[in-house]
Design an enzyme around this catalytic site. Structure first.
Site, short mmCIF file in Angstrom:
data_model
loop_
_atom_site.label_atom_id
_atom_site.label_comp_id
_atom_site.label_asym_id
_atom_site.label_seq_id
_atom_site.Cartn_x
_atom_site.Cartn_y
_atom_site.Cartn_z
N ASN A 38 0.88 -1.18 0.00
CA ASN A 38 0.00 0.00 0.00
C ASN A 38 0.91 1.22 0.00
OD1 ASN A 38 -1.79 2.06 0.51
ND2 ASN A 38 -2.33 1.38 2.58
N GLU B 138 -6.98 4.77 7.63
CA GLU B 138 -6.79 6.20 7.32
C GLU B 138 -8.04 6.77 6.63
OE1 GLU B 138 -3.00 5.74 5.37
OE2 GLU B 138 -2.13 5.19 7.30
N LYS C 19 0.22 4.22 -0.34
CA LYS C 19 -0.41 5.43 0.20
C LYS C 19 -0.15 6.61 -0.74
CE LYS C 19 -0.26 3.36 4.72
NZ LYS C 19 -0.19 3.49 6.16
N GLU D 210 -5.47 -4.82 10.60
CA GLU D 210 -4.45 -3.80 10.80
C GLU D 210 -4.76 -3.03 12.09
OE1 GLU D 210 -2.43 -2.58 6.92
OE2 GLU D 210 -4.27 -1.43 7.01
N HIS E 11 -9.54 1.19 4.64
CA HIS E 11 -8.27 1.39 5.36
C HIS E 11 -8.53 2.34 6.53
CE1 HIS E 11 -4.25 2.71 6.34
NE2 HIS E 11 -3.83 1.58 5.79
N GLY F 256 2.34 2.47 10.74
CA GLY F 256 3.28 3.57 10.58
C GLY F 256 3.96 4.01 11.86
N SER G 11 3.27 -1.90 10.43
CA SER G 11 4.72 -1.95 10.65
C SER G 11 5.33 -3.33 10.38
CB SER G 11 5.08 -1.47 12.06
OG SER G 11 4.66 -0.12 12.23
P1 PGA Z 1 2.73 0.42 7.65
O1 PGA Z 1 1.28 0.62 7.00
O2 PGA Z 1 3.29 -0.86 7.11
O3 PGA Z 1 3.51 1.63 7.21
O4 PGA Z 1 2.54 0.37 9.13
C1 PGA Z 1 0.43 -0.46 6.80
C2 PGA Z 1 -0.88 0.01 6.23
O5 PGA Z 1 -1.35 1.09 6.61
O6 PGA Z 1 -1.47 -0.64 5.36
#
Ligand code: PGA
Length: 251
Positions: free
Chosen positions: A9, A98, A11, A168, A96, A174, A213
């Site tokens: 992803n 976000e 982003k 997640e 997601h 992140g 992460s």
């Molecule tokens: P990350 O993000 O690996 O940077 O923690 C995962 C995600 O949001 O899909």
């Protein structure tokens, strides 16, 4: 046997040049990763760039990070399922955290996106997960169950046969904090059991990815757990080396 899936992803990161070099790096380094399925989800505008760089290779799948529930028309700024299919996508991420937290998507919005994605010929990757506050108050299972149930209510359990779920935990995204393999496995098993109570065959074949992460150092122990079938990778999907190391761990 569930085929592992490693999804990047990206982003809101990258440009034309970095897309071409990232895709080329993944293609060149992919080597022995044949068992695990590899998916990349660039920002909308870079999807055609990624498709060009893939140059007809279909061993790396393309996906988007979101879609609109409408097909076409006066929806300024939005992108539909048919546009994504036209651009070469086979997958789309829905819900997601976000999108839920920053853009206010409700469980019902996400369920509609899941439905529209499937109707449009895309495989939805449904993201679910609890915040730190919810985990600390012992609500992880309630939250995840509510998020999954909202989709079951709209599409029915039988439509989970052509989908992917990504667990997640929001506090792990992140942040560099990862759920331990045991913590993640517990929630993955909870999700699979919930679906299994409705349809065992569908639950058994459904891929449930872990995200938050995940990196080259922790991927193997996470993906080694019984109910963890791959990863949804943010930060570590932006460099070929770290992404490929996770693909290798999943293979
Ligand atoms: P990350 O993000 O690996 O940077 O923690 C995962 C995600 O949001 O899909």
């Amino acid at each position: 046997m569930r085929r592992p899936l490693v999804a990047g992803n990206w982003k809101m990161n990258g440009d034309s040049q970095s897309t071409v070099s990232l895709v080329n790096g993944i293609v060149d380094g992919r080597g022995d990763v044949t068992r695990a399925e590899v998916l990349i989800c660039p920002p909308y505008i870079l999807i055609p760039r990624a498709a060009d760089a893939l140059n007809g290779r279909d061993d790396i799948a393309l996906g988007a990070q979101d879609l609109d529930i409408n097909q076409n028309g006066a929806f300024t700024g939005q992108i539909s399922a048919s546009m994504l299919v036209d651009a070469g996508c086979t997958y789309v991420i829905v819900g997601h955290s976000e999108r839920r937290a920053i853009y206010g998507e409700s469980d019902q919005d996400v369920a509609e996106k899941f439905r529209v994605a499937q109707e449009g010929g895309l495989i939805p990757v449904l993201c679910v997960g609890e915040t730190l506050e919810e985990r600390e108050s012992g609500d992880t299972e309630n939250v995840v169950a509510r998020q999954v149930q909202a989709v079951i209510d709209v599409v029915g359990i039988e439509n989970f046969d052509n989908s992917v779920i990504a667990y997640e935990p929001v506090w792990a995204i992140g942040t560099g904090k990862t759920a331990t393999p045991e913590m993640a496995q517990e929630v993955h098993k909870f999700i699979r059991d919930m679906l299994s109570a409705l349809n065992k065959d569908i639950a058994d074949q459904l891929r449930i990815l872990y995200g938050g992460s995940m990196n080259a150092g922790n991927a193997e122990s996470l993906i080694g757990m019984t109910d963890i079938d791959g990863g949804l990778i943010g930060g570590a999907s932006l460099q070929p080396d770290s992404f490929l190391a996770i693909c290798t761990a999943a293979n």
